[in-house]
Design a protein around this motif. Structure first.
Motif, PDB file in Angstrom:
ATOM      1  N   TYR A   6       0.880  -1.252  -0.062  1.00 49.49           N
ATOM      2  CA  TYR A   6      -0.031   0.083  -0.046  1.00 49.49           C
ATOM      3  C   TYR A   6       0.768   1.314  -0.025  1.00 49.49           C
ATOM      4  CZ  TYR A   6      -3.348   3.760   1.560  1.00 49.49           C
ATOM      5  OH  TYR A   6      -4.212   4.791   1.729  1.00 49.49           O
ATOM      6  N   PRO A   8      -0.074   5.213  -1.520  1.00 47.65           N
ATOM      7  CA  PRO A   8      -0.848   6.172  -2.061  1.00 47.65           C
ATOM      8  C   PRO A   8       0.105   7.350  -2.557  1.00 47.65           C
ATOM      9  CG  PRO A   8      -1.180   6.435   0.422  1.00 47.65           C
ATOM     10  CD  PRO A   8      -0.159   5.366  -0.105  1.00 47.65           C
ATOM     11  N   VAL A   9       0.757   7.521  -3.480  1.00 47.38           N
ATOM     12  CA  VAL A   9       1.563   8.459  -3.846  1.00 47.38           C
ATOM     13  C   VAL A   9       1.175   8.718  -5.412  1.00 47.38           C
ATOM     14  CG1 VAL A   9       3.634   7.192  -4.241  1.00 47.38           C
ATOM     15  CG2 VAL A   9       3.805   9.628  -3.612  1.00 47.38           C
ATOM     16  N   ASN A  10       0.854  10.113  -5.675  1.00 50.69           N
ATOM     17  CA  ASN A  10       0.869  10.616  -6.948  1.00 50.69           C
ATOM     18  C   ASN A  10       1.942  11.147  -7.461  1.00 50.69           C
ATOM     19  OD1 ASN A  10      -0.309  11.551  -9.179  1.00 50.69           O
ATOM     20  ND2 ASN A  10      -1.225  13.482  -8.304  1.00 50.69           N
ATOM     21  N   SER A 165       1.806   7.176   6.998  1.00 53.61           N
ATOM     22  CA  SER A 165       1.078   7.447   5.779  1.00 53.61           C
ATOM     23  C   SER A 165       0.726   8.636   5.399  1.00 53.61           C
ATOM     24  CB  SER A 165       0.170   6.227   5.797  1.00 53.61           C
ATOM     25  OG  SER A 165      -0.956   6.505   6.433  1.00 53.61           O
ATOM     26  N   CYS A 171       1.119  14.769  -3.824  1.00 53.21           N
ATOM     27  CA  CYS A 171       1.640  14.819  -4.900  1.00 53.21           C
ATOM     28  C   CYS A 171       3.142  15.068  -5.086  1.00 53.21           C
ATOM     29  CB  CYS A 171       1.085  16.139  -5.668  1.00 53.21           C
ATOM     30  SG  CYS A 171       1.477  16.001  -7.631  1.00 53.21           S
TER      31      CYS A 171
END
Length: 376
Positions: A6, A8-10, A165, A171
């Motif tokens: 897991y 969640p990085v853009n 996290s 971003c």
């Protein structure tokens, strides 16, 4: 086969992508705290350009430019106070790994307050922070791709990561063109750090299939591009490769962690405030020499990616690379003395116990001391 992944990085990756800083920032907030150091982003014009891009997109801007290499918890406190006082609702971390780590710490501290060491050591937990836009100007730490923020407590010299996290950047804009102003000495150090992140994650006992895949690609990219860039800083394709290797390194250590190399270097730069990549370079040949027996299969693959044949010539390939990068250094050259060894070894086990436990060979206290001594 069982694993969890897991992250969640853009990621916005590519030459010239820094032109959209303002567009991405306005998706995250209205008043940005720019966290940066005192020199490089100013001298390159990037800080002024970033401020202009933000204002052109309707954002208010406050600048915090007091980040130093090996950022301090006290700096994080100071930046968080400024963010709160000015009503900042997002953080833009602009610069090298120190600026990004400090920015992540400030984003966390501004929301949570109190003693950040309580969170660093896991005595408290929180999953809240201001949103972060990360814009790296060096390709080494990979901090743009994970939820770690390394900082040093000046009272104890403990250098340890805040892990959460909530500080994974909302971003990250990775523009290889921003890296090209780095001096060769800086390039060598940060590039070697990028390589070591990928190698650390690959040999880690908590590695898993996805991290193995990414780490091997990160090693391949770093090993092929770094020597080229050290000789020819105008090679654009190699800049792309090294920047991707750096980001992959940051991503894989988020899941697989680092191992003894980083675990043993952090006390060195915490105590002596040395350049992290140089500390890694001094320790790597001796530490890896003592580690190959723990995962001969993986060290064999790493050796091939470095131009070798098998695990038996892995440390030779590391030494050759360091020589090419003018990084064949010792801890003694950085001010480490025999009298420091006991503290370094004990601090290593205190601060970096998980990293040491993840290593293919779990070293005893005396083995750790011996590696430090050989590296002096």
């Amino acid at each position: 086969m069982e694993f969890q992944y897991y992250l969640p990085v853009n990621l916005v990756f590519g030459r010239g992508k820094s032109e959209i800083i303002g567009e991405k920032a306005k998706e995250l907030g209205k008043h940005a705290l720019i966290v940066t150091g005192g020199k490089s982003t100013k001298s390159s014009g990037l800080l002024e350009k970033t401020e202009e891009l933000l204002k052109n997109n309707g954002l208010s801007v406050t600048i915090f430019d007091k980040v130093t290499p090996n950022p301090l918890t006290t700096t994080v406190y100071e930046g968080a106070e400024l963010a709160v006082a000015n009503g900042c609702d997002m953080v833009i971390a602009l610069g090298g790994g120190s600026s990004i780590d400090a920015g992540k710490g400030i984003a966390f501290q501004a929301v949570n307050g109190g003693d950040i060491n309580e969170y660093i050591y896991g005595r408290k937990s929180s999953n809240k922070a201001l949103p972060i836009l990360a814009i790296p100007t060096t390709c080494g730490t990979g901090s743009e791709g994970n939820g770690f923020a390394v900082m040093t407590n000046p009272e104890t010299s403990d250098k340890k990561s805040l892990r959460c996290s909530a500080i994974v950047p909302a971003c990250s804009i990775i523009d290889p063109l921003l890296m090209m102003t780095m001096p060769k000495e800086v390039l060598a150090s940060v590039g070697f750090d990028a390589l070591c992140h990928n190698m650390d994650a690959y040999i880690s006992s908590i590695a898993q299939p996805l991290t193995d895949m990414m780490a091997l690609e990160g090693v391949r990219l770093a090993a092929s591009s770094l020597p080229i860039l050290y000789e020819d800083c105008e090679n654009f394709d190699s800049w792309d490769s090294l920047c991707l290797a750096s980001t992959l390194g940051g991503m894989v250590i988020n899941t697989a962690g680092v191992t003894a190399l980083h675990g043993m270097e952090h006390p060195v730069s915490g105590l002596k405030d040395v350049v992290h990549g140089k500390g890694l370079a001094a320790l790597a040949p001796h530490l890896y020499e003592a580690s190959i027996r723990g995962r001969t299969d993986k060290f064999a693959k790493l050796s091939v990616l470095l131009g070798g044949q098998n695990e038996r010539d892995f440390t030779d390939r590391i030494r050759l690379l360091l020589k090419k990068l003018n990084l064949a250094v010792t801890l003694g050259e950085m001010g480490v003395e025999e009298k420091d060894v006991d503290w370094l070894a004990e601090n290593c086990l205190k601060v970096s116990a998980p990293s040491m436990a993840n290593h293919p060979v779990v070293f005893s206290l005396e083995e750790i001391k011996n590696i430090y001594r050989k590296s002096i």
